[in-house]
Design an enzyme around this catalytic site. Structure first.
Site, PDB file in Angstrom:
ATOM      1  N   ASP A   1      11.779 -39.821  21.367  1.00  6.50           N
ATOM      2  CA  ASP A   1      10.570 -39.142  20.901  1.00  6.50           C
ATOM      3  C   ASP A   1       9.412 -39.459  21.851  1.00  6.50           C
ATOM      4  OD1 ASP A   1       8.837 -37.773  19.254  1.00  6.50           O
ATOM      5  OD2 ASP A   1       8.505 -39.473  17.915  1.00  6.50           O
TER       6      ASP A   1
ATOM      7  N   GLU B   1       6.858 -36.713  26.155  1.00  7.41           N
ATOM      8  CA  GLU B   1       6.192 -35.666  26.983  1.00  7.41           C
ATOM      9  C   GLU B   1       5.620 -36.248  28.273  1.00  7.41           C
ATOM     10  OE1 GLU B   1       5.804 -36.088  23.676  1.00  7.41           O
ATOM     11  OE2 GLU B   1       7.162 -34.455  23.208  1.00  7.41           O
TER      12      GLU B   1
ATOM     13  N   ASP C   1       6.804 -31.732  15.630  1.00  8.25           N
ATOM     14  CA  ASP C   1       6.101 -31.951  14.363  1.00  8.25           C
ATOM     15  C   ASP C   1       5.577 -30.658  13.752  1.00  8.25           C
ATOM     16  OD1 ASP C   1       6.634 -34.578  14.758  1.00  8.25           O
ATOM     17  OD2 ASP C   1       4.624 -35.098  15.481  1.00  8.25           O
TER      18      ASP C   1
HETATM   19  C1  GLC Z   1       6.447 -38.250  16.146  1.00 12.98           C
HETATM   20  C2  GLC Z   1       7.765 -37.517  15.982  1.00 12.98           C
HETATM   21  C3  GLC Z   1       8.264 -37.629  14.563  1.00 12.98           C
HETATM   22  C4  GLC Z   1       8.382 -39.119  14.214  1.00 12.98           C
HETATM   23  C5  GLC Z   1       7.050 -39.828  14.416  1.00 12.98           C
HETATM   24  C6  GLC Z   1       7.151 -41.314  14.198  1.00 12.98           C
HETATM   25  O1  GLC Z   1       5.452 -37.634  15.427  1.00 12.98           O
HETATM   26  O2  GLC Z   1       7.687 -36.176  16.389  1.00 12.98           O
HETATM   27  O3  GLC Z   1       9.490 -36.980  14.417  1.00 12.98           O
HETATM   28  O4  GLC Z   1       8.788 -39.257  12.886  1.00 12.98           O
HETATM   29  O5  GLC Z   1       6.586 -39.597  15.732  1.00 12.98           O
HETATM   30  O6  GLC Z   1       8.079 -41.893  15.034  1.00 12.98           O
END
Ligand code: GLC
Length: 800
Positions: free
Chosen positions: A407, A410, A485
C-alpha cells in the site's frame, strides 16, 4: 500545475524534411535536416514502435514496462521509397513516413483502411528548467472514433471528449472524474470503422492524453520529459489489441494459487488475535465461504514494517497456522515508508547499505506516513529490490503468511500538498540515474516487484500472491491490485464496475474494488449490490476503514446475509470457470472481464455502454447500480442468451428489461456455453469431489468452451501437468452433440461430470456415449435434463 498542451504553439518545434534513411534488420532510422531522428522498429506484423530524438540523439533504451518475454518477429517486411514518402509494409500494416515533415499514416494492409494518422505529429518544446523536452504527439481523430483504456480512470468507458493525466496519486475518497488517481497506464485503444488499434506511450514522466477534447478532430498525448516513444498495436479486434499489448508489457508470470480467487475479508484493522478469530469463526459458523483474512497496519509494532505487535499478536506463527488449519490464508500489509528509528534493524540496515532515497543535494528523502517520519527504499535500484525481497523470509518462510499487500506505494507522503516526493529526489532507475519526475510512476511497481520476488523465493513451491495500490504498465506481471480508497456510495459502485472493466482492457485483469466502500458505511442494500458485482471481479475482497462501523457479510441483517452468502457461493461454484479465464489471461493475455465493446466492437450499440460486461467469455453480468431497484434495462449482445436464474432464452442485439429483486442481478449465459461448476466449499481445497457439474446451454449451431485445471498451486502445470478440455457443442433441432478433446498430463481428482442440459428443444429418446447406447431415466422436465458420465468421454449424442 503547468499543463503543457500540444496546442501551446509558443515554443513548439517540429521536424522538417528527411535527409537520410538507414535500415538495420527490423529497424529504420530517419534523420531530418534539423536533426530529429525517428527510429521505427517492426516488432511484429501488427506492432510498430516509434521513437523520436532531437539534436540527433536517442536516449539509452530502457523500460520497466516492456517484458523480455515479449514475442517478436514478422512474416513480411518491405520498404519502398516513393517521391514524397517511405512506405513500410508488413503482413498486417502499411506505414507511410512523409519525407517533408516526418508525419506518419498507418493503414490496414489487407483492405487499406486508414487506421491512424499524424496531425501535427511529433513536436516538442524545450524545457529550460529540466534541460529536457516536453515531448508531444498529435493524431487526427477519425470520424466516429471511440477511445478506451488508460487503467483506473473513474469515468465512462468511452474516453472520447476527455483529457487525462498520468501521475500515480494517493486519492482518498476520490470521485467520478477525479484525475489522476492511483495508477498510470498510458495505453489506449482507438476504434473506428469497426477496426481497433492501440497506442502505448511508454514514458514514465507525468503524461497527458487528450481524446478530441481540446480540438474536436485531434487526439494527442504528451509528457513532461523523456522521449516520444510509443507502440502502435493493431487488432483489428480489440481483444487482439489488448492481448498484443499484454504480450508486450507482460502476462502474469504465473497463475495465482486458486485460493486467491476465493473471497477475501479485510478491514483496517482486525486486531487483536481474538478479533481475527472471531471473524474467521463466524464465517465458518454461518457457512459463508472465505479464503483469506487480512491484517492491516495495526499488526505491526508502531507501524514498523516486518515487525509484530506482540501485545495484539503474541505468537503470529501459531495464529497463522491455526487460521490455515481452518482454511484461512493470512495476508499482511507492507508499506514503503521505513520508520526513522536507530533501534529498528530494517532502518539500520537500510542506512548502513545506503538504500534510502535522497534529495538532489544529498539529504535523505524524509516524509511522514503512518509510523511518523520515514525514509524510503529506492526500489528502482536492483540491489535494494534484492534486499527488500530478502526481508520477507521470516514472514513467509517461518510465520507462514501467504500473501502481501503493498500500500501507499505511489509513494504517498502525508501533510504535503504534492502528496508524494518532491521532483528532485534521486533514483537509480536500474543504472540510469534520474529524478523523481521520471521514477514516480514506476516506484510502486518496483516495490511490488521486489515484494513478489520475496514471496516467490520464500514461498516456493507455492505460487506468490501480492496486491498493490500503485501501478504502471507491466505491473500485471507480478501482482494483483485494488482500486484504492473508495467510498460507500452508489456512485462508487458505478465507479468500481467501470474501473475493473477498464483495468482489464488495459492489460491488468486481476483487480477488484474495496467491496462495500472503504470510507463511510454502506447500508445493507448497497453492500448486497456491491457483493453481487464484486463476486464477478477477478479480485474479490471486502475492505473498509472501520471508522464507520463493521463491514462483514453478517452486519446488515439476515436478508442481506442470505444474499451475500448466495453470491459468494456462486463465485465458489464458478471457480473452475474463473480459473480457466485466469489461465487464458496468463497464457494468452486475454482479459478476464470483457466490456461489451471489447466483446462485439462491430455492434455500434456497444460503443458507449458501460454497465454490462462479460465475465470470462460466456457470462453476461449487469450490476444493479441504484437503490430500490427491482430490475433494470440491460443490453444483450447479439445472439441468444439464457437468463441464469429462469433459464429462459432471450434474443440479443437489443435492450431488455430484466427483473432483479435484492436477491438477484441480471445475469445471462450465452447459448452453446458449457459452464463448469464445483460444489460449494467453505474454502478452496476444503473438499475433494468425485464429480463436477457442466451446465450445457443448447444452441442451434456450434460453440466451443474450454475447461482448464491443475493442482491449484505450485509450478507443475508449467511442466505439462495440467488438464485442458476443449468442448465442442453442435446443436440441431433433433440432436445435440458434445465432443471433448483432452490435453495435458494432470489427472483431476474428480472422476465424473454431471451434465445438465438446458433448453433442449426436443424430448430425448436415445443417448449415445462413445458409440454405445446407454440406458437413462426418461423423465425430462421443461427441456432440461441431467446425466452423470465418466469425465473422459470423447463424444456424446443426445437425440430425439
Ligand atoms: C490506505 C489504504 C487502505 C488501508 C489504509 C491503512 O488508506 O488504501 O486500504 O486500509 O491505508 O493501512
Amino acid at each position: 500545475m503547468i499543463i503543457n498542451t500540444e496546442l501551446e504553439q509558443k515554443g513548439n518545434q517540429f521536424p522538417n524534411n528527411i535527409i537520410s534513411y538507414k535500415k538495420d534488420i527490423d529497424t529504420l532510422y530517419f534523420t531530418t535536416e534539423n536533426d530529429v531522428i525517428l527510429q521505427l522498429t517492426v516488432l511484429r506484423d501488427s506492432v510498430l514502435r516509434f521513437r523520436y530524438g532531437t539534436m540527433g540523439n536517442l536516449e539509452k533504451d530502457f523500460s520497466y514496462a516492456i517484458t523480455k518475454y515479449a514475442n517478436s518477429g514478422y512474416n513480411h517486411l518491405s520498404i519502398k521509397e516513393l517521391e514524397d514518402a517511405y512506405v513500410i509494409t508488413t503482413e498486417k500494416l502499411i506505414c507511410h513516413v512523409n519525407k517533408a515533415d516526418l508525419k506518419i499514416s498507418i493503414y490496414d494492409a489487407i483492405d487499406n483502411t486508414l487506421l491512424n494518422q499524424d496531425e501535427l505529429g511529433f513536436h516538442w518544446e524545450e524545457s529550460f528548467e529540466y534541460g529536457s523536452n516536453i515531448v508531444k504527439m498529435s493524431k487526427i481523430s477519425s470520424e466516429g472514433e471511440s477511445y478506451y483504456g488508460l487503467g483506473d480512470k473513474p469515468t465512462t468507458l468511452n474516453l472520447k471528449g476527455k483529457r487525462f493525466e498520468n501521475w500515480v496519486t494517493d486519492s482518498y475518497a476520490y470521485g467520478k472524474e477525479t484525475d489522476p488517481i492511483y495508477k498510470a497506464i498510458p495505453f489506449y485503444t482507438g476504434l473506428h470503422h469497426k477496426k481497433s488499434y492501440g497506442i502505448f506511450f511508454d514514458n514514465s514522466f507525468r503524461s497527458y492524453f487528450d481524446f478530441a477534447h481540446e480540438r474536436k478532430n485531434v487526439t494527442s498525448f504528451w509528457a513532461q520529459g523523456g522521449e516520444m516513444n510509443y507502440y502502435f498495436i493493431y487488432g483489428p479486434e480489440m481483444s487482439d489489441v489488448v492481448a498484443n499489448y499484454t504480450d508486450l508489457t507482460g502476462k502474469p508470470h504465473q497463475l495465482p494459487p486458486l485460493w486467491a480467487l476465493g473471497y477475501h475479508q479485510c478491514k483496517w484493522s482486525y486486531y487483536p488475535e481474538t478479533k481475527v478469530k472471531e471473524i474467521t469463526s463466524k464465517f465458518r459458523e454461518l457457512q459463508i465461504p472465505c479464503d483469506a483474512i487480512y491484517l492491516d497496519i495495526d499488526y505491526m509494532e508502531g507501524f514498523r514494517c516486518f515487525t509484530w505487535n506482540k501485545e495484539y499478536f503474541p505468537d503470529p506463527k501459531r495464529m497463522v497456522k491455526e487460521l490455515m488449519d481452518d482454511g484461512f490464508k493470512t495476508v499482511v500489509i507492507i508499506d514503503p515508508g521505513i520508520k526513522i528509528d536507530k533501534d529498528y534493524p530494517v532502518f539500520q540496515e537500510g542506512m548502513d547499505k545506503d538504500y534510502f532515497c535522497k534529495r538532489a543535494d544529498g539529504p535523505y528523502m524524509k516524509g511522514k506516513v503512518w509510523p511518523g517520519e520515514c525514509y524510503f527504499p529506492d526500489f528502482t535500484n536492483p540491489e535494494v529490490r534484492e534486499w527488500w525481497s530478502g526481508l520477507f523470509r521470516e514472514l513467509i518462510e517461518e510465520i507462514g503468511v501467504k500473501g502481501v499487500w503493498n500500500d501507499m506505494n505511489e509513494p504517498a507522503v502525508m501533510e504535503v500538498p504534492s502528496k508524494t516526493f518532491p521532483n528532485d529526489v534521486r533514483h537509480d532507475y536500474d543504472g540510469n540515474p534520474c529524478s523523481h519526475r521520471k521514477a514516480h510512476n514506476i516506484y510502486g511497481m518496483q516495490m511490488a516487484r521486489a515484494t513478489y520476488q520475496g514471496l516467490k523465493k520464500f514461498g516456493y513451491p507455492k505460487r506468490p500472491f501480492v496486491i498493490t495500490r500503485a501501478a504502471y504498465s507491466g505491473t500485471q506481471r507480478y501482482t494483483s491490485s485494488w482500486t484504492g480508497d473508495n467510498v460507500a456510495s452508489w456512485e462508487h459502485l458505478w465507479i468500481a464496475n467501470v474501473q475493473a472493466q477498464r483495468m482489464a482492457m488495459s492489460g491488468f485483469s486481476f483487480v477488484g474494488s474495496d467491496i462495500g466502500g472503504f470510507a463511510d458505511q454502506p447500508n445493507g442494500e448497497l453492500f448486497a449490490r456491491w457483493i453481487q458485482l464484486g463476486v464477478f471481479h477477478p479480485f474479490c475482497r471486502t475492505h473498509s476503514s472501520g471508522d464507520h462501523g463493521d463491514q462483514e457479510p453478517w452486519m446488515f441483517g439476515d436478508e442481506v446475509t442470505g444474499v451475500v452468502k448466495k453470491f459468494i457461493e456462486l463465485r465458489y461454484r464458478l471457480l473452475p470457470y474463473l480459473y480457466t479465464a485466469f489461465w487464458q489471461n496468463h497464457s494468452e493475455g486475454i482479459p478476464i472481464l470483457k466490456s461489451l465493446v471489447l466483446y462485439d466492437q462491430k455492434d455500434h450499440q456497444t460503443h458507449y455502454r458501460t454497465d454490462e460486461f462479460i465475465f470470462g467469455d460466456k457470462i453476461l453480468v449487469c450490476p444493479i447500480l441504484e437503490p430500490n431497484s427491482r430490475g433494470r434495462r440491460v443490453y444483450l449482445p447479439k445472439g441468444i442468451w439464457y437468463n441464469n436464474w429462469t433459464k429462459k432464452p432471450r434474443v440479443g442485439g437489443k435492450e431488455a428489461w430484466v427483473d432483479a429483486d435484492l436477491d438477484t442481478i441480471p445475469m445471462f449465459i450465452k447459448e452453446g456455453s458449457i459452464i463448469p461448476k464445483y460444489p460449494v466449499q467453505q474454502y478452496v481445497g476444503e473438499k475433494d469431489f468425485d464429480e463436477i457439474t457442466l451446465e450445457i446451454y443448447y444452441t442451434r449451431g456450434k460453440e466451443n468452451s474450454i475447461l482448464y485445471d491443475d493442482a491449484h498451486d505450485g509450478y507443475d502445470y508449467t511442466k505439462n501437468k495440467y488438464s485442458l478440455r476443449n468442448f465442442k457443442l453442435t446443436g440441431k433441432s433433433d440432436e445435440l452433440i458434445l465432443q471433448q478433446h483432452k490435453s495435458g498430463k494432470f489427472s483431476t481428482k474428480y472422476k465424473k461430470f454431471k451434465l445438465e442440459f438446458i433448453g433442449l428443444p426436443f424430448k430425448i429418446s436415445k443417448i449415445q456415449i462413445d458409440n454405445e447406447t446407454i440406458e437413462f431415466d426418461k423423465v425430462q422436465k421443461k427441456g432440461d435434463f441431467t446425466i452423470v458420465v465418466d469425465k473422459n468421454f470423447n463424444e456424446l449424442h443426445i437425440m430425439e
